[in-house]
Design a protein around this motif. Sequence first.
Motif, PDB file in Angstrom:
ATOM      1  N   LEU A  24       0.847  -1.175   0.000  1.00 25.48           N
ATOM      2  CA  LEU A  24       0.000   0.000   0.000  1.00 25.48           C
ATOM      3  C   LEU A  24       0.887   1.231   0.000  1.00 25.48           C
ATOM      4  O   LEU A  24       1.806   1.348   0.802  1.00 25.48           O
ATOM      5  CB  LEU A  24      -0.882  -0.015   1.255  1.00 25.48           C
ATOM      6  N   LEU A  25       0.630   2.153  -0.925  1.00 26.12           N
ATOM      7  CA  LEU A  25       1.348   3.411  -0.944  1.00 26.12           C
ATOM      8  C   LEU A  25       0.492   4.461  -0.263  1.00 26.12           C
ATOM      9  O   LEU A  25      -0.646   4.686  -0.646  1.00 26.12           O
ATOM     10  CB  LEU A  25       1.646   3.831  -2.384  1.00 26.12           C
ATOM     11  N   VAL A  26       1.020   5.095   0.776  1.00 28.69           N
ATOM     12  CA  VAL A  26       0.250   6.066   1.540  1.00 28.69           C
ATOM     13  C   VAL A  26       0.834   7.446   1.298  1.00 28.69           C
ATOM     14  O   VAL A  26       2.042   7.646   1.454  1.00 28.69           O
ATOM     15  CB  VAL A  26       0.297   5.745   3.053  1.00 28.69           C
ATOM     16  N   PRO A  27       0.025   8.437   0.914  1.00 37.60           N
ATOM     17  CA  PRO A  27       0.538   9.773   0.694  1.00 37.60           C
ATOM     18  C   PRO A  27       1.136  10.344   1.964  1.00 37.60           C
ATOM     19  O   PRO A  27       0.692  10.053   3.076  1.00 37.60           O
ATOM     20  CB  PRO A  27      -0.716  10.570   0.274  1.00 37.60           C
ATOM     21  N   ALA A  28       2.162  11.188   1.792  1.00 36.61           N
ATOM     22  CA  ALA A  28       2.807  11.814   2.943  1.00 36.61           C
ATOM     23  C   ALA A  28       1.777  12.625   3.720  1.00 36.61           C
ATOM     24  O   ALA A  28       0.977  13.361   3.165  1.00 36.61           O
ATOM     25  CB  ALA A  28       3.939  12.716   2.469  1.00 36.61           C
ATOM     26  N   GLY A  29       1.803  12.483   5.025  1.00 34.11           N
ATOM     27  CA  GLY A  29       0.921  13.259   5.872  1.00 34.11           C
ATOM     28  C   GLY A  29      -0.446  12.656   6.090  1.00 34.11           C
ATOM     29  O   GLY A  29      -1.242  13.208   6.847  1.00 34.11           O
ATOM     30  N   GLU A  30      -0.751  11.515   5.430  1.00 35.50           N
ATOM     31  CA  GLU A  30      -2.073  10.924   5.634  1.00 35.50           C
ATOM     32  C   GLU A  30      -2.135  10.261   6.997  1.00 35.50           C
ATOM     33  O   GLU A  30      -1.239   9.514   7.393  1.00 35.50           O
ATOM     34  CB  GLU A  30      -2.385   9.882   4.558  1.00 35.50           C
ATOM     35  N   ALA A  31      -3.202  10.503   7.701  1.00 36.78           N
ATOM     36  CA  ALA A  31      -3.378   9.884   9.011  1.00 36.78           C
ATOM     37  C   ALA A  31      -3.634   8.403   8.863  1.00 36.78           C
ATOM     38  O   ALA A  31      -4.138   7.938   7.856  1.00 36.78           O
ATOM     39  CB  ALA A  31      -4.543  10.553   9.742  1.00 36.78           C
ATOM     40  N   ALA A  32      -3.309   7.662   9.880  1.00 35.70           N
ATOM     41  CA  ALA A  32      -3.496   6.211   9.840  1.00 35.70           C
ATOM     42  C   ALA A  32      -4.964   5.838   9.807  1.00 35.70           C
ATOM     43  O   ALA A  32      -5.334   4.784   9.327  1.00 35.70           O
ATOM     44  CB  ALA A  32      -2.823   5.566  11.055  1.00 35.70           C
ATOM     45  N   GLY A  33      -5.832   6.718  10.306  1.00 29.30           N
ATOM     46  CA  GLY A  33      -7.264   6.421  10.282  1.00 29.30           C
ATOM     47  C   GLY A  33      -7.669   5.593  11.490  1.00 29.30           C
ATOM     48  O   GLY A  33      -6.848   5.137  12.277  1.00 29.30           O
ATOM     49  N   LYS A  34      -8.976   5.381  11.619  1.00 33.10           N
ATOM     50  CA  LYS A  34      -9.519   4.687  12.776  1.00 33.10           C
ATOM     51  C   LYS A  34      -9.573   3.186  12.579  1.00 33.10           C
ATOM     52  O   LYS A  34      -9.836   2.462  13.524  1.00 33.10           O
ATOM     53  CB  LYS A  34     -10.910   5.233  13.084  1.00 33.10           C
ATOM     54  N   HIS A  35      -9.370   2.722  11.350  1.00 31.60           N
ATOM     55  CA  HIS A  35      -9.550   1.312  11.068  1.00 31.60           C
ATOM     56  C   HIS A  35      -8.255   0.539  11.265  1.00 31.60           C
ATOM     57  O   HIS A  35      -7.156   1.088  11.279  1.00 31.60           O
ATOM     58  CB  HIS A  35     -10.060   1.132   9.642  1.00 31.60           C
ATOM     59  N   HIS A  36      -8.416  -0.763  11.404  1.00 34.98           N
ATOM     60  CA  HIS A  36      -7.279  -1.678  11.529  1.00 34.98           C
ATOM     61  C   HIS A  36      -6.397  -1.552  10.293  1.00 34.98           C
ATOM     62  O   HIS A  36      -6.893  -1.406   9.185  1.00 34.98           O
ATOM     63  CB  HIS A  36      -7.831  -3.104  11.652  1.00 34.98           C
ATOM     64  N   PRO A  37      -5.075  -1.613  10.445  1.00 34.17           N
ATOM     65  CA  PRO A  37      -4.203  -1.548   9.260  1.00 34.17           C
ATOM     66  C   PRO A  37      -4.524  -2.658   8.277  1.00 34.17           C
ATOM     67  O   PRO A  37      -4.886  -3.772   8.664  1.00 34.17           O
ATOM     68  CB  PRO A  37      -2.798  -1.726   9.856  1.00 34.17           C
ATOM     69  N   ALA A  38      -4.388  -2.350   6.989  1.00 28.42           N
ATOM     70  CA  ALA A  38      -4.677  -3.342   5.958  1.00 28.42           C
ATOM     71  C   ALA A  38      -3.739  -4.536   6.082  1.00 28.42           C
ATOM     72  O   ALA A  38      -2.556  -4.388   6.370  1.00 28.42           O
ATOM     73  CB  ALA A  38      -4.549  -2.715   4.574  1.00 28.42           C
ATOM     74  N   GLY A  39      -4.265  -5.722   5.848  1.00 28.41           N
ATOM     75  CA  GLY A  39      -3.464  -6.937   5.904  1.00 28.41           C
ATOM     76  C   GLY A  39      -4.275  -8.103   6.445  1.00 28.41           C
ATOM     77  O   GLY A  39      -5.486  -8.009   6.645  1.00 28.41           O
ATOM     78  N   LEU A  40      -3.588  -9.216   6.685  1.00 35.49           N
ATOM     79  CA  LEU A  40      -4.244 -10.425   7.161  1.00 35.49           C
ATOM     80  C   LEU A  40      -4.483 -10.363   8.669  1.00 35.49           C
ATOM     81  O   LEU A  40      -3.735  -9.720   9.408  1.00 35.49           O
ATOM     82  CB  LEU A  40      -3.399 -11.647   6.823  1.00 35.49           C
ATOM     83  N   GLY A  41      -5.531 -11.068   9.100  1.00 41.90           N
ATOM     84  CA  GLY A  41      -5.869 -11.121  10.513  1.00 41.90           C
ATOM     85  C   GLY A  41      -5.891 -12.550  11.020  1.00 41.90           C
ATOM     86  O   GLY A  41      -4.979 -13.340  10.761  1.00 41.90           O
ATOM     87  N   LYS A  42      -6.951 -12.897  11.728  1.00 46.30           N
ATOM     88  CA  LYS A  42      -7.078 -14.212  12.339  1.00 46.30           C
ATOM     89  C   LYS A  42      -7.303 -15.300  11.291  1.00 46.30           C
ATOM     90  O   LYS A  42      -7.739 -15.037  10.173  1.00 46.30           O
ATOM     91  CB  LYS A  42      -8.249 -14.228  13.319  1.00 46.30           C
ATOM     92  N   VAL A  43      -7.021 -16.534  11.672  1.00 48.40           N
ATOM     93  CA  VAL A  43      -7.364 -17.709  10.878  1.00 48.40           C
ATOM     94  C   VAL A  43      -8.373 -18.522  11.662  1.00 48.40           C
ATOM     95  O   VAL A  43      -8.154 -18.852  12.829  1.00 48.40           O
ATOM     96  CB  VAL A  43      -6.120 -18.570  10.561  1.00 48.40           C
ATOM     97  N   LEU A  44      -9.491 -18.818  11.030  1.00 46.74           N
ATOM     98  CA  LEU A  44     -10.530 -19.644  11.645  1.00 46.74           C
ATOM     99  C   LEU A  44     -10.400 -21.067  11.123  1.00 46.74           C
ATOM    100  O   LEU A  44     -10.253 -21.273   9.921  1.00 46.74           O
ATOM    101  CB  LEU A  44     -11.911 -19.077  11.315  1.00 46.74           C
ATOM    102  N   THR A  45     -10.467 -22.043  12.010  1.00 45.04           N
ATOM    103  CA  THR A  45     -10.483 -23.460  11.644  1.00 45.04           C
ATOM    104  C   THR A  45     -11.795 -24.071  12.133  1.00 45.04           C
ATOM    105  O   THR A  45     -12.191 -23.844  13.275  1.00 45.04           O
ATOM    106  CB  THR A  45      -9.302 -24.214  12.270  1.00 45.04           C
TER     107      THR A  45
END
Length: 396
Positions: A24-45
């Motif tokens: 992910l390319l993020v413009p300089a000065g952009e806030a991280a935002g309120k959401h979880h960072p992009a990417g993988l999370g939990k694995v459900l089995t």
Amino acid sequence: MPQRTRLLSQGCTLTAALLGSFCLLVPAGEAAGKHHPAGLGKVLTSKDGGQIYGFDINQSGDDGVLATAQDSNNGFLVSVETFDQNTGKITKSFAKYDGPRNSYLVDGIFAGDVGLVTHYVIPDGQIYAKRKYEVMNPVTAQKFTGAWTPPVRDIDIQQAAENQDTSTSVLFAIALKKQDNPLLMVSDIATNTFSNVFKLDPNLFGLGNGPQLGQFTAANQAVFALSPDGGAVGGSAPVNILIDLATGKKTQFNGYNNGFYHAGYVNGLAADPNTGVAATTTELNSQVEFYDLNKKTGIAFAQLPCTGDTDQTYSGSGIAADPVNKLFLVTETYNACSSGQDSALIVFDEAGNVVETITGFKFFIGEPPPRINPSKRMGWAFGGPNGWTQLQQFFY
């Protein structure tokens, strides 16, 4: 949240190689935002270790549901399982059965957290299953609460359009004892009522043409995208078809047919239910196409990152529409930017620009659309590091 910058293919390749999870390319000065960072999370089995046969999550809550099956000494060990979409933890396993007769498949969650599950029952002395349709109203009840009884007997649901906002649901089915003739059913799942059942032309909507279903709720229309000549190499353009859910009136227009071998099959379709922007993936050219359903015309087409228009191997599959953030999420089974070493989820805006690419998945051929919760910018995809018994959480 400010719109994220479009990715360039080479930049994506370098970042993916370094991070191994997302680029992910993020413009300089952009806030991280309120959401979880992009990417993988939990694995459900799955709790019983069985392969997952269909799943969905509630877009207005925290629950999800899946069905499982695996071989056993008695025939099949099956169950239906509810889970917490935030943690990936199984919250209950029910409809458990070990024998030769019963199995299940989750068709989807509809408005009001109403789940629909196909129940396959093989009668004694027979080899072909009959189908019953179980309802979970709501899914959080963690049990079957009633039945859905279509007015046409012996049907098999092929697809249910994504729609958790209104009670008008559309389902594409075939009549099993009538030459698999295709049907479009308009139903309120919760009340087990049917406003219309439309017979479709088997020469156009037959399964050999790979019809994909969506719903343009604001216009009260079902949307199909298909290949009229069975995905032939060098063949005809894909066809986009709108069907009025009140009258059955059909309107169609041709789609993009780019590339040396042309488009081939339509692998996936999703529509923004409010704006009427639709996106498709096509098999032979590794492209994603964007259409304005109001104007019945194309908006743009995009080549998947690191692909050319003859890269069938790297074509996209299922698509999810995020109408809240105006995004489309496309699954790519073999990530071209890693030469197929993993799978990727490519996020587009409604103008056809790449917003971000999330890598590190392990998808399977014909990967179904991911199931997303737009308010959380979170979703789940079929398949995990250890295969078909797992789901993979992600954030975008």
